[in-house]
Scaffold this active site. Structure first.
Site, short mmCIF file in Angstrom:
data_model
loop_
_atom_site.label_atom_id
_atom_site.label_comp_id
_atom_site.label_asym_id
_atom_site.label_seq_id
_atom_site.Cartn_x
_atom_site.Cartn_y
_atom_site.Cartn_z
N LYS A 55 0.86 -1.19 0.00
CA LYS A 55 0.00 0.00 0.00
C LYS A 55 0.89 1.23 0.00
CE LYS A 55 -1.59 1.42 3.92
NZ LYS A 55 -1.01 2.80 4.09
N LEU B 15 4.24 0.26 4.30
CA LEU B 15 3.62 -0.33 3.12
C LEU B 15 2.33 -1.08 3.43
CD1 LEU B 15 6.84 -1.70 1.36
CD2 LEU B 15 5.57 0.40 0.81
N GLY B 16 1.87 -1.02 4.67
CA GLY B 16 0.64 -1.71 5.05
C GLY B 16 0.73 -3.21 4.89
N PRO C 277 9.43 -5.56 3.19
CA PRO C 277 10.08 -5.25 4.47
C PRO C 277 9.04 -5.02 5.56
CG PRO C 277 10.99 -3.92 2.69
CD PRO C 277 9.78 -4.61 2.14
N ASP D 189 -6.29 0.54 8.60
CA ASP D 189 -5.82 0.10 7.29
C ASP D 189 -6.53 -1.16 6.81
OD1 ASP D 189 -4.07 2.16 6.98
OD2 ASP D 189 -2.24 0.97 7.16
N GLY E 166 1.23 -5.91 6.87
CA GLY E 166 0.45 -6.79 7.73
C GLY E 166 -1.03 -6.70 7.46
N ALA F 180 7.52 -0.89 7.40
CA ALA F 180 8.08 -0.19 6.25
C ALA F 180 7.15 0.87 5.67
CB ALA F 180 8.44 -1.20 5.16
#
Length: 292
Positions: free
Chosen positions: A11, A102-103, A97, A139, A105, A100
Site C-alpha cells: 500500500k 507499506l501496510g 520489508p 488500514d 500486515g 516499512a
C-alpha cells in the site's frame, strides 16, 4: 480443495495529511492510497485447525505469533460468521520489508480473509468482510479492497478513485524499521496543527504527467518526524530523488520506504538498477501503482 494463493500488495500513500490528535487518541488524516504490483503472497488450504507459517526474504523478522494480524483477522472472521476458528493452514511468503510504511500486515490479513471466504464457502458479503477487516485497524478495510481510494477519518472512510492512471514507480527501503507509534509521538511533539486536514482538490487532468506534478504540491506530514527519528530515511529520500528518471520522491505512510514516481516503466526499471547498485543492502523494487 487445492491451496488458494493471492497477492497481498504493498500500500502506498501518495500523499498523507495528518491533523492533531483527537480526544479519542486518534489522528484524523486525508490520503490518496494506491496499491503496487509487488507484495507478499498468502496461501490457504484446508486443515484440521488454524495455523500460520512464515517464509520468504523477510520471514525471519516476523514470528508467527498469536497476535499476528492474519490470525487476528481470521479469528474475527470465525466470530462474525459463528463458525469458530477457520480450519485452515495459512502460509505467508513475506517479501515486503517489515515496519516499512507499506501496510504489509494489513494487506496480508485482507488477502487471507478473502481466501478464507472462498476456501470455506462462507456466506459473508464484502461489506461484512470489511467490518471484520476493521478489527485489525484503520488500514484493514482499505487493504481488503486493494483499490485506489481517498481515505479520511482514521483511514476508514473510503471513496474509490478509478480515475488515477497507472503510475510507474520504484520502491526503496533502506533496511531500517520505522515504527508507526514512535513516528506519531514525534509528530505530536512537533509544531501544533490548527485543524483536521481536508482532502486535496483532485487534478482537473488525470494524465500521469499532470498527476505527478499535482502530487508534488502535496506532502506526507509524517515524513519530517520520521526523518528526525531515523536520519537514514532522509538519506533514502535524497537517494531516490536524485536518481535519474525519478520525477518525485516521497516517504510512504510512516516509513521507512520511499517511492519514486517515474514517467515510464523504462525509467522505473533503470532507477531500480541504479539504486540497487549504489545501495546493495537496500530493498529495491520497480513496480506500477494503481489497483492491485
Amino acid at each position: 480443495m487445492p491451496p488458494l494463493t493471492a497477492l497481498a500488495p504493498a500500500k502506498i500513500n501518495l500523499f498523507l495529511h495528518v491533523g492533531p490528535v483527537d480526544a479519542d487518541g486518534y489522528h484524523p488524516l486525508s490520503s490518496l492510497v494506491a496499491f503496487a504490483e509487488v507484495g507478499d503472497r498468502v496461501t490457504v488450504e484446508p486443515a484440521d485447525r488454524l495455523s500460520l507459517s512464515v517464509s520468504g526474504p523477510f520471514g525471519a523478522g516476523l514470528a508467527a505469533e498469536p497476535d499476528n494480524l492474519i490470525l487476528r483477522a481470521l479469528r474475527a472472521l470465525g466470530q462474525a460468521t459463528g463458525t469458530g476458528e477457520p480450519p485452515l493452514r495459512v502460509t505467508l511468503d513475506k517479501r515486503l520489508p517489515i515496519a516499512a510504511g507499506l501496510g504489509g500486515g494489513s494487506s496480508d490479513a485482507g488477502a487471507a480473509l478473502k481466501l478464507a471466504r472462498q476456501a470455506l464457502g462462507l456466506d459473508i458479503d464484502d461489506v461484512e468482510l470489511e467490518a471484520v477487516a476493521g478489527v485489525i485497524g484503520a488500514d484493514g478495510p482499505m487493504c481488503l479492497r486493494m483499490r485506489t481510494a481517498w481515505a479520511e477519518g482514521r483511514g476508514e472512510r473510503l471513496t474509490d478513485e478509478p480515475r488515477l492512471p497507472p503510475l510507474h514507480a520504484v520502491l526503496f527501503n533502506p533496511g531500517v524499521p520505522s515504527p508507526t507509534g514512535a513516528v506519531y509521538r514525534a509528530y505530536d511533539a512537533g509544531p501544533p496543527r490548527a485543524a483536521a486536514p481536508r482532502l486535496a482538490a483532485p487534478p482537473a487532468d488525470w494524465s500521469p504527467a499532470v498527476v505527478i506534478d499535482w502530487l508534488a504540491g502535496l506532502r506526507n506530514d509524517l515524513q519530517p518526524p520520521a526523518e528526525a527519528l531515523t536520519p537514514t530515511i532522509a538519506g533514502a529520500v535524497s537517494a531516490v530523488a536524485t536518481t535519474p528518471g525519478v520525477a518525485l520522491a516521497r516517504m510512504s505512510g510512516s516509513g521507512a520506504t520511499v517511492f519514486g514516481l517515474c514517467r515510464s516503466s523504462q525509467d522505473a526499471a533503470a532507477a531500480a538498477v541504479a539504486l540497487s547498485a549504489a545501495h546493495p543492502a537496500a530493498w529495491v523494487a520497480p513496480t506500477r501503482l494503481g489497483a492491485a
